[in-house]
Design a protein around this motif. Structure first.
Motif, PDB file in Angstrom:
ATOM      1  N   UNK A  32      15.779  34.858  53.316  1.00  0.00           N
ATOM      2  CA  UNK A  32      16.928  35.348  53.697  1.00  0.00           C
ATOM      3  C   UNK A  32      18.196  35.153  53.019  1.00  0.00           C
ATOM      4  N   UNK A  33      18.100  33.857  52.550  1.00  0.00           N
ATOM      5  CA  UNK A  33      19.298  33.431  51.677  1.00  0.00           C
ATOM      6  C   UNK A  33      19.366  34.095  50.452  1.00  0.00           C
ATOM      7  N   UNK A  34      18.292  34.403  49.839  1.00  0.00           N
ATOM      8  CA  UNK A  34      18.536  35.514  48.519  1.00  0.00           C
ATOM      9  C   UNK A  34      19.047  36.820  49.046  1.00  0.00           C
ATOM     10  N   UNK A  35      18.777  37.337  49.872  1.00  0.00           N
ATOM     11  CA  UNK A  35      18.759  38.650  50.353  1.00  0.00           C
ATOM     12  C   UNK A  35      20.372  38.619  50.696  1.00  0.00           C
ATOM     13  N   UNK A  36      20.819  37.394  51.529  1.00  0.00           N
ATOM     14  CA  UNK A  36      22.365  37.274  51.711  1.00  0.00           C
ATOM     15  C   UNK A  36      23.164  37.543  50.731  1.00  0.00           C
ATOM     16  N   UNK A  37      22.876  36.466  49.620  1.00  0.00           N
ATOM     17  CA  UNK A  37      23.401  36.347  48.281  1.00  0.00           C
ATOM     18  C   UNK A  37      23.666  37.905  47.534  1.00  0.00           C
ATOM     19  N   UNK A  38      22.439  38.422  47.585  1.00  0.00           N
ATOM     20  CA  UNK A  38      22.468  39.843  46.886  1.00  0.00           C
ATOM     21  C   UNK A  38      23.562  40.866  47.601  1.00  0.00           C
ATOM     22  N   UNK A  39      23.414  40.753  48.928  1.00  0.00           N
ATOM     23  CA  UNK A  39      24.392  41.604  49.801  1.00  0.00           C
ATOM     24  C   UNK A  39      25.765  41.369  49.297  1.00  0.00           C
ATOM     25  N   UNK A  40      26.224  39.995  49.163  1.00  0.00           N
ATOM     26  CA  UNK A  40      27.453  39.626  49.084  1.00  0.00           C
ATOM     27  C   UNK A  40      28.038  39.888  47.688  1.00  0.00           C
TER      28      UNK A  40
ATOM     29  N   UNK B 205      39.831  48.961  41.070  1.00  0.00           N
ATOM     30  CA  UNK B 205      40.167  49.438  39.645  1.00  0.00           C
ATOM     31  C   UNK B 205      40.231  50.877  39.699  1.00  0.00           C
ATOM     32  N   UNK B 206      39.485  51.560  40.514  1.00  0.00           N
ATOM     33  CA  UNK B 206      40.030  52.793  40.585  1.00  0.00           C
ATOM     34  C   UNK B 206      41.275  53.290  40.980  1.00  0.00           C
ATOM     35  N   UNK B 207      41.764  52.445  41.939  1.00  0.00           N
ATOM     36  CA  UNK B 207      43.066  52.439  42.561  1.00  0.00           C
ATOM     37  C   UNK B 207      43.976  52.552  41.450  1.00  0.00           C
ATOM     38  N   UNK B 208      43.889  51.273  40.559  1.00  0.00           N
ATOM     39  CA  UNK B 208      44.797  50.977  39.591  1.00  0.00           C
ATOM     40  C   UNK B 208      44.989  52.198  38.436  1.00  0.00           C
ATOM     41  N   UNK B 209      43.442  52.811  37.994  1.00  0.00           N
ATOM     42  CA  UNK B 209      43.608  53.657  37.029  1.00  0.00           C
ATOM     43  C   UNK B 209      44.242  55.111  37.445  1.00  0.00           C
ATOM     44  N   UNK B 210      44.042  55.364  38.987  1.00  0.00           N
ATOM     45  CA  UNK B 210      44.776  56.556  39.512  1.00  0.00           C
ATOM     46  C   UNK B 210      46.283  56.281  39.380  1.00  0.00           C
ATOM     47  N   UNK B 211      46.683  55.082  39.557  1.00  0.00           N
ATOM     48  CA  UNK B 211      48.250  54.711  39.475  1.00  0.00           C
ATOM     49  C   UNK B 211      48.743  54.825  38.337  1.00  0.00           C
ATOM     50  N   UNK B 212      47.893  54.651  37.158  1.00  0.00           N
ATOM     51  CA  UNK B 212      48.452  54.856  35.792  1.00  0.00           C
ATOM     52  C   UNK B 212      48.639  56.450  35.367  1.00  0.00           C
ATOM     53  N   UNK B 213      47.464  56.942  35.764  1.00  0.00           N
ATOM     54  CA  UNK B 213      47.734  58.549  35.700  1.00  0.00           C
ATOM     55  C   UNK B 213      48.758  59.198  36.330  1.00  0.00           C
TER      56      UNK B 213
ATOM     57  N   UNK C  42      31.123  43.336  43.946  1.00  0.00           N
ATOM     58  CA  UNK C  42      31.228  44.263  42.546  1.00  0.00           C
ATOM     59  C   UNK C  42      31.929  45.742  43.310  1.00  0.00           C
ATOM     60  N   UNK C  43      31.449  45.945  44.342  1.00  0.00           N
ATOM     61  CA  UNK C  43      31.875  47.142  45.078  1.00  0.00           C
ATOM     62  C   UNK C  43      33.445  47.118  45.238  1.00  0.00           C
ATOM     63  N   UNK C  44      34.136  46.255  45.815  1.00  0.00           N
ATOM     64  CA  UNK C  44      35.321  46.134  46.066  1.00  0.00           C
ATOM     65  C   UNK C  44      36.056  45.923  44.760  1.00  0.00           C
TER      66      UNK C  44
END
Ligand SMILES: Nc1nc2c(c(=O)[nH]1)N[C@H]1C(S)=C(S)[C@@H](COP(=O)(O)O)O[C@H]1N2
Ligand SMILES: [Mo]
Length: 171
Positions: free
Chosen positions: A4-12, A24-32, A17-19
């Motif tokens: 369970x601990x391993x699964x929680x670490x992977x989810x976090x 980053x996507x927002x920053x790139x959009x701003x630049x454009x 990474x997703x956040x």
């Protein structure tokens, strides 16, 4: 560590990474967006007209190659995207005659003069906004745009004005 601990670490980790990817996507959009609203002022014969990148692009966008010479580096061929400078004058209703001068001013105070002959020459003096398919960037981010003058037939690059904000016909 239990399963369970391993699964929680992977989810976090996946969430973190997703956040970051999302931010980053927002920053790139701003630049454009900054680039699309970039303006260049065309003046002459008591006319003053601001062009946005959107408007510039409609005046005969073209891809062409030119040899970039940056100080300290051997020259390299690149593909630029831009519009002939004479098309902007035409759209503004400014009529370039022989024996006139065009002054190009940049945000860093750099100023160059071109002859009307250079400007009227076919396939030579462009206002470019892309290099090899990417935006030219800005002075702040180490680029040469949003707009740069590219003079295809110029063997030197002093006249390839970067960060161009104003193009004036001195009549
Ligand atoms: N706005 C602006 N454009 C400019 C310059 C400059 O200082 N400011 N330098 C010119 C010179 S002397 C050269 S060689 C080319 C390439 O400059 P780089 O060596 O900084 O790439 O840009 C030209 N355009
Ligand atoms: Mo230079």
């Amino acid at each position: 560590m239990n399963k369970n601990t391993i699964i929680i670490i992977i989810v976090v980790l996946v969430l973190v990474v997703g956040v970051f990817a999302y931010l980053n996507r927002d920053l790139i959009a701003d630049k454009k967006e900054i680039n699309e609203s970039a303006e260049v002022l065309i003046r002459g014969q008591d006319v003053e007209k601001q062009f946005t990148l959107d408007e510039v692009r409609k005046l005969g966008e073209k891809e062409f190659t030119a040899d970039l010479k940056s100080s300290g580096n051997p020259s390299e061929e690149h593909t630029y995207t831009g519009v002939p400078v004479k098309n902007l004058f035409e759209q503004a209703g400014i009529d370039i005659k022989e024996q006139e001068q065009v002054t190009i001013r940049s945000v860093d105070g750099y100023t160059i003069a071109l002859s009307s002959e250079d400007i009227l020459d076919d396939d030579n003096v462009y206002i470019a906004y892309k290099i090899d398919g990417d935006s030219l960037g800005t002075r702040e981010d180490g680029g040469s745009g949003p707009y740069q003058i590219i003079i295809r037939k110029d063997p030197f690059s002093q006249r390839w004005a970067k960060f161009v904000v104003e193009i004036e016909l001195n009549d």
